[in-house]
Motif scaffolding. Structure first.
Motif, short mmCIF file in Angstrom:
data_model
loop_
_atom_site.label_atom_id
_atom_site.label_comp_id
_atom_site.label_asym_id
_atom_site.label_seq_id
_atom_site.Cartn_x
_atom_site.Cartn_y
_atom_site.Cartn_z
N ASP A 1 0.84 -1.20 0.00
CA ASP A 1 0.00 0.00 0.00
C ASP A 1 0.88 1.26 0.00
N TYR B 1 -8.31 0.17 -2.52
CA TYR B 1 -9.35 -0.08 -1.53
C TYR B 1 -10.69 0.37 -2.09
N PRO C 1 -9.10 -5.42 0.30
CA PRO C 1 -8.05 -4.79 -0.50
C PRO C 1 -7.77 -5.57 -1.78
#
Length: 480
Positions: free
Chosen positions: A251, A258, A263
């Motif tokens: 991330d 998202y 995710p």
């Protein structure tokens, strides 16, 4: 959905008494049948021992049938001349009517299947399939579905064998699944193989059905054997089993989306890191996984396994400027990156079970990201095998693996119909993590076990045509 059933108004005590009566009658019947070879005490002991093995079974209606099967196998061990099929099944082989020789151009592994299939389906077309002492009426309604009449009471079960992708073995090994098949008169035995192997190299002689994990593999089999029917009772999107620290690292590197409750790995960003040879220890601020290894998703062996072929399909789509790979020019454009994705991994296993088991037991150090079927993760959650730091990460885009059964005999066709239509089998498939036509049941399973999954799959790509997929797979395999 409760699988335990009883006649309306029947109390549990009445049901237990009915089962005990059936067991006593079974003991008397088998004692008479084996009077020349066994004493009544020996038969009685075998029956009681087999009955005790089902003490914890929730579904009781079929226990006498299963006890009889077990006792007959114990009392006649030398008569089991057919691998994987009970002796009483092998005693009366299915009649075959040969309508023509197998095509000599077919691979040897399929020639016997094609010959036997012609005879077996010719017999089914006449309306009756004879297998042991059980008689089945096969009908083909206008909808094209296959229906089977109830088996003759007291008849031995019909042995049916098949080859399935390894990710479905737990489902077929489930005692509850076996009991439902037994209620319909079948003893189903399966062995595992890589889905690509099923469509290319596994010897299918003597098998009633093949059940690979992809539609392209099933389509290839259908063309080779000349089968028109197929069943797709289960499906599963592909996903990535990983860990919370890994998701945070990705991330921070801008590779995670998202867009929904779960995710997703931005596959374009991931492919870019692979092409640049980025290692985990090169990610900014990485203190949780500072290892000198390339950022790679671990897969199965592309030469044998369908899950690896699905990974190749997604990667090929992204590398091909987000378009399904078609034609020689596109194949040559994507092949160098695909080869790197697989060769850089080193040794890979032949089926999806191995890598996922390593993920569950070895942890983040060995396998930070593992390519899996979503069903494997859900099933592990149901079994209570997941740790708190384990995370299901969807690739964006992803691809759906459609588990497709190809019947090779009339019995195989009836098994396919049962898997597709029987509500209890569909419910158990959901417990094993598969998505089915019963979407409500799958939702119940993931909600009950608090498994975060993507409820609606939007970013899904198509698998290339079988010939293109084979060209790409062979191109990667040839680079090993």
């Amino acid at each position: 959905m409760a699988l335990e059933t009883a006649p309306k108004g029947e109390a549990p005590d009445d049901k237990a008494a009915r089962e005990q009566k059936a067991i006593r009658e079974l003991e008397n019947r088998l004692a008479a049948a084996y009077a020349q070879e066994r004493t009544a005490a020996e038969v009685g002991g075998a029956v009681r021992s087999a009955h005790d093995r089902f003490a914890a079974s929730k579904v009781r209606d079929f226990v006498p049938i299963l006890v009889e099967r077990a006792v007959r196998r114990q009392l006649e061990p030398a008569a089991d001349a057919t691998a994987g099929v009970d002796a009483d099944h092998a005693a009366a082989p299915t009649e075959k009517i040969t309508t023509g020789a197998a095509d000599p151009a077919l691979p040897g592994r399929l020639r016997a299947v094609a010959t036997d299939r012609r005879g077996l389906f010719a017999l089914a077309g006449a309306g009756v399939v004879a297998a042991g002492a059980a008689a089945w009426a096969v009908t083909r309604p206008e909808s094209g579905s296959v229906q089977a009449a109830a088996p003759v009471a007291g008849a031995p079960l019909t042995g049916v064998t098949g080859v399935v992708g390894s990710e479905k073995m737990a489902f077929f090994d489930d005692e509850r699944v076996a009991e439902i098949f037994a209620a319909h008169g079948f003893d189903v035995r399966v062995r595992a193989a890589g889905s690509r192997e099923i469509s290319t190299s596994v010897d299918l002689g003597g098998q009633a059905f093949a059940f690979p994990s992809s539609l392209p593999a099933a389509e290839k089999l259908k063309r080779e054997v000349g089968v028109q029917t197929q069943f797709t009772p289960f499906y599963s999107p592909m996903a990535i089993a990983t860990f919370e620290p890994i998701v945070k690292l990705l991330d921070a590197a801008g590779a995670v989306k998202y867009d929904g409750p779960v995710p997703a790995l931005d596959f374009s960003a991931y492919i870019d890191m692979v092409q640049r040879g980025v290692q985990w220890d090169e990610l900014p601020g990485n203190r949780t996984y500072p290892v000198e290894k390339n950022i790679l998703v671990s897969t199965t062996d592309v030469r044998t396994s369908n899950s690896a072929a699905m990974y190749l399909a997604v990667a090929g789509y992204v590398v091909n400027d987000h378009a399904v790979v078609r034609g020689a020019t596109a194949e040559q454009h994507v092949l160098p990156t695909l080869q790197r994705l697989f060769l850089a991994q080193g040794y890979t296993e032949g089926s999806s079970t191995g890598p996922f088991e390593e993920y569950l037991t070895a942890g983040m150090g060995a396998t930070p990201m593992t390519w899996i079927y979503e069903a494997q993760y859900v099933a592990a959650a149901v079994e209570g095998r997941l740790r708190p730091d384990m995370v299901l990460l969807y690739p964006s885009p992803t691809v759906v693996s459609r588990h497709t059964l190809v019947p090779l005999t009339p019995e195989g066709e009836q098994i396919g119909a049962l898997l597709h239509n029987d509500p209890d089998l569909q419910s158990l498939a959901a417990e094993h993590g598969f998505r089915t036509g019963d979407t409500a049941r799958f939702d119940e399973v993931v909600t009950e076990h608090d498994v975060p999954v993507a409820p609606d799959l939007v970013d899904v790509v198509d698998v290339p045509a079988f010939e293109t997929l084979e060209h790409l797979l062979d191109g990667v395999a040839g680079a090993y």
